[in-house]
Design an enzyme around this catalytic site. Structure first.
Site, PDB file in Angstrom:
ATOM      1  N   LYS A   1      58.479  32.726   7.120  1.00 55.44           N
ATOM      2  CA  LYS A   1      59.587  32.420   6.208  1.00 55.44           C
ATOM      3  C   LYS A   1      59.099  32.184   4.784  1.00 55.44           C
ATOM      4  O   LYS A   1      58.134  31.456   4.581  1.00 55.44           O
ATOM      5  CB  LYS A   1      60.316  31.157   6.703  1.00 55.44           C
TER       6      LYS A   1
ATOM      7  N   SER B   1      65.949  34.714  19.464  1.00 57.65           N
ATOM      8  CA  SER B   1      65.560  34.441  18.086  1.00 57.65           C
ATOM      9  C   SER B   1      64.051  34.318  18.030  1.00 57.65           C
ATOM     10  O   SER B   1      63.367  34.463  19.035  1.00 57.65           O
ATOM     11  CB  SER B   1      66.278  33.214  17.555  1.00 57.65           C
ATOM     12  N   LEU B   2      63.554  34.086  16.859  1.00 57.86           N
ATOM     13  CA  LEU B   2      62.111  34.096  16.654  1.00 57.86           C
ATOM     14  C   LEU B   2      61.622  32.717  16.274  1.00 57.86           C
ATOM     15  O   LEU B   2      62.335  31.937  15.660  1.00 57.86           O
ATOM     16  CB  LEU B   2      61.749  35.046  15.513  1.00 57.86           C
TER      17      LEU B   2
ATOM     18  N   ASP C   1      67.933  39.513   5.638  1.00 58.15           N
ATOM     19  CA  ASP C   1      68.774  38.322   5.597  1.00 58.15           C
ATOM     20  C   ASP C   1      70.243  38.736   5.681  1.00 58.15           C
ATOM     21  O   ASP C   1      70.945  38.820   4.679  1.00 58.15           O
ATOM     22  CB  ASP C   1      68.492  37.556   4.291  1.00 58.15           C
TER      23      ASP C   1
ATOM     24  N   LYS D   1      55.022  41.369  14.446  1.00 61.43           N
ATOM     25  CA  LYS D   1      55.142  41.676  15.868  1.00 61.43           C
ATOM     26  C   LYS D   1      53.838  42.295  16.366  1.00 61.43           C
ATOM     27  O   LYS D   1      53.229  43.092  15.653  1.00 61.43           O
ATOM     28  CB  LYS D   1      56.281  42.683  16.094  1.00 61.43           C
TER      29      LYS D   1
ATOM     30  N   GLU E   1      81.447  67.111  -3.690  1.00 61.08           N
ATOM     31  CA  GLU E   1      81.423  68.061  -2.569  1.00 61.08           C
ATOM     32  C   GLU E   1      81.564  67.319  -1.245  1.00 61.08           C
ATOM     33  O   GLU E   1      82.249  67.764  -0.327  1.00 61.08           O
ATOM     34  CB  GLU E   1      80.114  68.858  -2.579  1.00 61.08           C
ATOM     35  N   TYR E   2      80.917  66.161  -1.198  1.00 59.62           N
ATOM     36  CA  TYR E   2      81.023  65.339   0.014  1.00 59.62           C
ATOM     37  C   TYR E   2      82.477  64.904   0.218  1.00 59.62           C
ATOM     38  O   TYR E   2      83.025  65.024   1.301  1.00 59.62           O
ATOM     39  CB  TYR E   2      80.103  64.116  -0.112  1.00 59.62           C
TER      40      TYR E   2
ATOM     41  N   GLU F   1      57.250  43.706   9.482  1.00 62.69           N
ATOM     42  CA  GLU F   1      58.534  44.224   8.991  1.00 62.69           C
ATOM     43  C   GLU F   1      59.155  43.224   8.024  1.00 62.69           C
ATOM     44  O   GLU F   1      58.777  42.057   8.006  1.00 62.69           O
ATOM     45  CB  GLU F   1      59.518  44.399  10.169  1.00 62.69           C
TER      46      GLU F   1
ATOM     47  N   CYS G   1      89.990  33.578 -24.775  1.00 63.32           N
ATOM     48  CA  CYS G   1      90.276  33.419 -26.194  1.00 63.32           C
ATOM     49  C   CYS G   1      91.001  34.691 -26.626  1.00 63.32           C
ATOM     50  O   CYS G   1      90.464  35.782 -26.498  1.00 63.32           O
ATOM     51  CB  CYS G   1      88.977  33.262 -26.979  1.00 63.32           C
TER      52      CYS G   1
ATOM     53  N   CYS H   1      85.997  29.897 -32.392  1.00 64.73           N
ATOM     54  CA  CYS H   1      86.936  30.176 -33.482  1.00 64.73           C
ATOM     55  C   CYS H   1      88.128  29.229 -33.496  1.00 64.73           C
ATOM     56  O   CYS H   1      88.983  29.326 -34.377  1.00 64.73           O
ATOM     57  CB  CYS H   1      87.406  31.631 -33.418  1.00 64.73           C
TER      58      CYS H   1
ATOM     59  N   TYR I   1      70.160  48.057   8.740  1.00 68.07           N
ATOM     60  CA  TYR I   1      68.793  48.487   9.061  1.00 68.07           C
ATOM     61  C   TYR I   1      68.480  48.074  10.490  1.00 68.07           C
ATOM     62  O   TYR I   1      68.846  46.981  10.915  1.00 68.07           O
ATOM     63  CB  TYR I   1      67.768  47.833   8.126  1.00 68.07           C
TER      64      TYR I   1
ATOM     65  N   LYS J   1      62.039  40.675   7.014  1.00 73.89           N
ATOM     66  CA  LYS J   1      63.031  39.898   7.755  1.00 73.89           C
ATOM     67  C   LYS J   1      64.330  39.965   6.963  1.00 73.89           C
ATOM     68  O   LYS J   1      64.504  39.286   5.953  1.00 73.89           O
ATOM     69  CB  LYS J   1      62.580  38.453   7.948  1.00 73.89           C
TER      70      LYS J   1
ATOM     71  N   CYS K   1      87.447  36.888 -32.962  1.00 72.46           N
ATOM     72  CA  CYS K   1      86.543  35.781 -32.645  1.00 72.46           C
ATOM     73  C   CYS K   1      85.097  36.274 -32.754  1.00 72.46           C
ATOM     74  O   CYS K   1      84.719  37.251 -32.107  1.00 72.46           O
ATOM     75  CB  CYS K   1      86.834  35.278 -31.230  1.00 72.46           C
TER      76      CYS K   1
ATOM     77  N   CYS L   1      89.089  27.736 -28.286  1.00 64.74           N
ATOM     78  CA  CYS L   1      87.838  28.492 -28.285  1.00 64.74           C
ATOM     79  C   CYS L   1      86.779  27.718 -29.071  1.00 64.74           C
ATOM     80  O   CYS L   1      87.017  27.327 -30.212  1.00 64.74           O
ATOM     81  CB  CYS L   1      88.063  29.865 -28.915  1.00 64.74           C
TER      82      CYS L   1
ATOM     83  N   ARG M   1      75.576  38.752  17.554  1.00 64.47           N
ATOM     84  CA  ARG M   1      74.591  38.096  18.399  1.00 64.47           C
ATOM     85  C   ARG M   1      75.249  37.037  19.279  1.00 64.47           C
ATOM     86  O   ARG M   1      74.891  36.884  20.435  1.00 64.47           O
ATOM     87  CB  ARG M   1      73.522  37.475  17.498  1.00 64.47           C
TER      88      ARG M   1
ATOM     89  N   ASP N   1      78.555  64.113  -4.845  1.00 61.31           N
ATOM     90  CA  ASP N   1      79.550  63.220  -4.258  1.00 61.31           C
ATOM     91  C   ASP N   1      80.884  63.942  -4.101  1.00 61.31           C
ATOM     92  O   ASP N   1      81.596  63.750  -3.127  1.00 61.31           O
ATOM     93  CB  ASP N   1      79.768  61.991  -5.146  1.00 61.31           C
TER      94      ASP N   1
HETATM   95  S1  IVH Z   1      63.149  40.932  15.814  1.00 61.51           S
HETATM   96  C1  IVH Z   1      62.984  39.293  20.032  1.00 61.51           C
HETATM   97  N1  IVH Z   1      62.928  41.875  13.383  1.00 61.51           N
HETATM   98  O1  IVH Z   1      66.025  37.348  12.554  1.00 61.51           O
HETATM   99  C2  IVH Z   1      62.925  39.739  18.611  1.00 61.51           C
HETATM  100  N2  IVH Z   1      64.536  40.180  13.793  1.00 61.51           N
HETATM  101  O2  IVH Z   1      65.225  34.796  14.277  1.00 61.51           O
HETATM  102  C3  IVH Z   1      64.176  39.515  17.922  1.00 61.51           C
HETATM  103  N3  IVH Z   1      65.864  39.573  11.827  1.00 61.51           N
HETATM  104  O3  IVH Z   1      68.626  37.068  14.711  1.00 61.51           O
HETATM  105  C4  IVH Z   1      64.336  39.864  16.532  1.00 61.51           C
HETATM  106  N4  IVH Z   1      64.907  40.977  10.438  1.00 61.51           N
HETATM  107  O4  IVH Z   1      68.759  39.156  13.336  1.00 61.51           O
HETATM  108  C5  IVH Z   1      63.568  41.013  14.196  1.00 61.51           C
HETATM  109  N5  IVH Z   1      62.647  42.816  11.284  1.00 61.51           N
HETATM  110  C6  IVH Z   1      63.273  41.962  12.090  1.00 61.51           C
HETATM  111  C7  IVH Z   1      64.313  41.140  11.629  1.00 61.51           C
HETATM  112  C8  IVH Z   1      64.920  40.247  12.517  1.00 61.51           C
HETATM  113  C9  IVH Z   1      65.834  40.048  10.580  1.00 61.51           C
HETATM  114  C10 IVH Z   1      66.756  38.500  12.311  1.00 61.51           C
HETATM  115  C11 IVH Z   1      67.439  38.833  13.607  1.00 61.51           C
HETATM  116  C12 IVH Z   1      67.365  37.604  14.452  1.00 61.51           C
HETATM  117  C13 IVH Z   1      66.569  36.642  13.636  1.00 61.51           C
HETATM  118  C14 IVH Z   1      65.456  36.118  14.491  1.00 61.51           C
END
Ligand code: IVH
Length: 671
Positions: free
Chosen positions: A314, A80-81, A116, A290, A33-34, A112, A426, A411, A221, A114, A431, A408, A135, A31
């Site tokens: 989920k 969204s999914l 959060d 996917k 050196e960095y 993958e 306290c 004590c 990520y 998901k 104590c 407290c 988004r 670290d």
């Molecule tokens: S794919 C069309 N992959 O979940 C495909 N989404 O409801 C779009 N999210 O707002 C998303 N991990 O931010 C994808 N491995 C993952 C994810 C991911 C988290 C979130 C993403 C999106 C929401 C989808």
């Protein structure tokens, strides 16, 4: 080397080390050196502002506030999914796909995590990050480029050449450990806590002052791409291929992502991910499944909601409802008096919880939590569960409003509050509850690591006056005979315990410092202190100025450590521990203290040795080597070609030495 070329070289090196650290998890340099490389680039940019580029790693520290966010239209919308709850809904998802494809063949899926956090879209032009957007409503988001630049896992420039334009999609998140640490700090200052790591990350991205974003230490990520306008061949032909390419471009991806054949294999794997969930360093709220082939994805297309080729599986929330039976008061090792919830046992995220923190009495009042309430319990970030709040609809009768104690509970001493803090304390150093907590912390695994000395024994020993403070642990051996037979302790366990106590005398300096339980000094902070001072004596003599000069030590911690060091009671404590034979093992380092308290900066070309070797030598002799000149610098050793650092030294009146002068300071035979 001219400054432009030098800056480019430094940027290249820092990018390389960021990649090793954040993406590969295999740093090649220490670290410090960095830090040195980083400081060198910073100084160079300060001296020659024209060499600073927007993709310079120094830009990650954040910049002053902007007026507001501009809107930015995504080249390709961020969809969204659809969600799937339970195994059967995953099978339904698979059936729908097979129907559209008119095939009973097993589908190849890519599974993958998901993440959060908060989704973000990063546009790179010719390999350079030009815009980062939230988004938003999916079509248009907010331009948060200034903030995204502070996120370490977001490359400011891609690895390798990538002519053209590409949108990279992913999630910005906060690691659980960072979340817990930030909330601890907030609780101590009486500030409103972050509800969970996701809010902390999303809020972090929407700061007008990106220095505040930088302070949240966010991570990133990637999980895919939006628009791909590259004049090279096809980017990839599968989702797994996209992620490999992104990895090659310098993005961090997760090793958990996996290609699986058929939905049953997917089901088995998502269950496995669920068991992994608590051990991941960041929060996930499910898995994303996917279809792997991009051609098949194209065939499947989209519904109004999102892609037909993907779904989000989920997991059950890491929150639960339960009855709050009672609120009791806990006294911590620093005397902090905090409310703790005694709960009807409930399973949260796979773990049975009976106790949860209520943080402090102000928070408790604000949330209006009362014994008898049904409350929401959450395990967020931290392993310590917390009460989020009451479910007011379920409060059917008048319940008593809890009152903060004035004395407290252990004590009886009157409690006090430091100005500007909400935590009750306290003040009684004797104590018993505080002493017990202090000892528990001192012997704990991350500190002196004395195995066999648990809470029960500590309290029993305190009761019997076998121990009364930290040093007395080392006098327990005088009671060997009395210990045998006590609390079901056999001769062997007593000897094992006494041996573990003896062995801890030479525990490393950083663990010892952590064990002392200085406020704001966690295990990482203790490491920084040990690394910086390298000896207990030097640490004990540290001033505020010495402390604040350490890169990761802020004013709050520096002040607290200084106050601790100057307290005669603490000085006596360390003295007593030493008298008992505690001699923490100091990190390898100085073999003399000839340069103790002195800071050297080397600049220009040295004839006799490489700059690193000269710096090493200074450190061996107890001094410090820095990359930049400041008022804290004792000497600047300047060789031919010295530039801005020499000028700065002259401006600040720092003594300038030639290499010959420096050589003359070294004892014979040290070269
Ligand atoms: S794919 C069309 N992959 O979940 C495909 N989404 O409801 C779009 N999210 O707002 C998303 N991990 O931010 C994808 N491995 C993952 C994810 C991911 C988290 C979130 C993403 C999106 C929401 C989808």
């Amino acid at each position: 080397m001219d400054p432009v070329a030098k800056a480019a070289e430094l940027r290249r090196q820092i990018e390389h080390h960021d990649y090793r650290y954040y993406v590969l998890n295999e740093p090649e340099i220490s670290d410090s050196e960095y830090d040195r490389l980083f400081r060198e680039l910073k100084n160079l940019e300060e001296a020659h502002p024209e060499v600073r580029t927007p993709d310079s790693p120094t830009q990650r520290v954040g910049t002053p506030p902007i007026e507001g966010f501009e809107q930015h239209r995504h080249l390709i919308p961020m969809l969204s999914l659809d969600n799937a709850f339970g195994h059967d809904e995953l099978r339904d998802f698979d059936q729908r796909i097979k129907r559209v494809l008119e095939s009973e063949d097993e589908v190849e899926y890519f599974v993958e995590l998901k993440f959060d956090g908060a989704s973000i879209s990063l546009t790179y032009e010719n390999g350079v990050l030009v815009i980062a957007t939230t988004r938003g409503d999916g079509t248009t988001g907010e331009n948060v480029t200034h903030n995204a630049r502070t996120v370490r896992g977001i490359p400011l420039r891609l690895r390798g050449d990538l002519p053209g334009r590409i949108e990279i999609r992913g999630e910005v998140l906060m690691f659980k450990e960072v979340f817990a640490e930030l909330n601890r700090g907030k609780a101590e200052k009486g500030e409103q806590l972050f509800a969970n790591p996701r809010n902390a990350a999303a809020g972090g991205l929407r700061q007008l002052d990106s220095r505040l974003t930088a302070a949240r230490k966010l991570n990133f990520y990637t999980y895919g791409v939006g628009a791909v306008e590259l004049d090279t061949r096809r980017f990839a032909d599968s989702q797994s291929g996209i992620l490999s390419r992104l990895r090659g471009l310098g993005f961090a991806t997760r090793p958990e992502a996996r290609v699986l054949n058929g939905i049953e294999a997917v089901i088995e794997y998502v269950d496995q991910i669920q068991t992994l969930r608590p051990s991941l360093p960041f929060g996930i709220d499910g898995a994303v499944i996917k279809v792997n082939s991009l051609d098949t994805q194209e065939t499947l297309g989209f519904t109004a909601r999102g892609p037909r080729w993907a779904t989000a599986y989920k997991f059950a929330a890491e929150q639960a409802f339960t009855k709050l039976n009672n609120i009791f008061t806990q006294v911590g090792r620093t005397g902090a008096v905090t409310p703790v919830a005694d709960l009807e046992p409930v399973v949260v995220g796979g773990v049975t919880v009976t106790r949860a923190t209520l943080h402090n009495y102000e928070d408790l009042g604000r949330k209006d939590v009362r014994p008898g309430d049904i409350v929401i319990v959450q395990r967020a970030g931290d392993v310590i569960p917390e009460v989020v709040g009451p479910v007011l609809d379920k409060r059917t009768e008048e319940l008593p409003v809890p009152v903060a104690p004035t004395e407290c509970p252990e004590c009886g001493t009157a409690l006090f509050q430091k100005p500007g803090e909400v935590i009750l304390r306290c003040p009684n150093k004797h104590c018993p509850a505080q002493i017990s907590a202090k000892i528990r912390h001192f012997v704990s695994r991350g500190a002196m690591d004395i195995e066999g000395l648990g809470e029960k024994l500590i309290d029993r020993f305190l009761e019997l006056n076998f121990i009364s403070d930290l040093p007395s642990i080392y006098r327990l051996k005088d009671y060997r005979e009395e210990l045998i037979g006590l609390e079901k302790l056999g001769e062997q366990s007593v000897d094992n315990l006494l041996e573990a106590i003896e062995a801890s005398k030479t525990q490393s300096l950083d663990r010892f410092v952590f064990g002392l339980g200085i406020r704001f000094v966690g295990d990482r902070g203790a490491k920084d202190l040990a690394k910086e001072f390298r000896s207990l004596d030097r640490l004990l003599a540290a001033t505020y100025e010495d402390l604040i000069a350490i890169p990761d030590v802020g004013p709050r911690t520096a002040a607290e450590v200084e106050e601790w060091l100057q307290d005669p009671a603490n000085q006596g404590l360390v003295e007593d521990l030493r008298k008992c034979g505690v001699t923490p093992t100091e990190p390898e380092g100085p073999t003399s203290d000839q340069f103790a308290g002195q800071t050297f900066v080397f600049t220009g070309k040295l004839e006799r040795f490489a700059r690193e070797a000269a710096e090493e030598l200074v450190m061996k002799m107890g001094g410090k080597a820095a990359g930049s000149v400041s008022k804290a610098t004792t000497y600047v050793v300047a060789g031919p070609g010295a530039g801005s650092k020499l000028a700065k030294a002259e401006q600040l009146g720092v003594a300038v030495l030639t290499e010959e002068d420096f050589l003359a300071m070294l004892p014979e035979g040290s070269l």
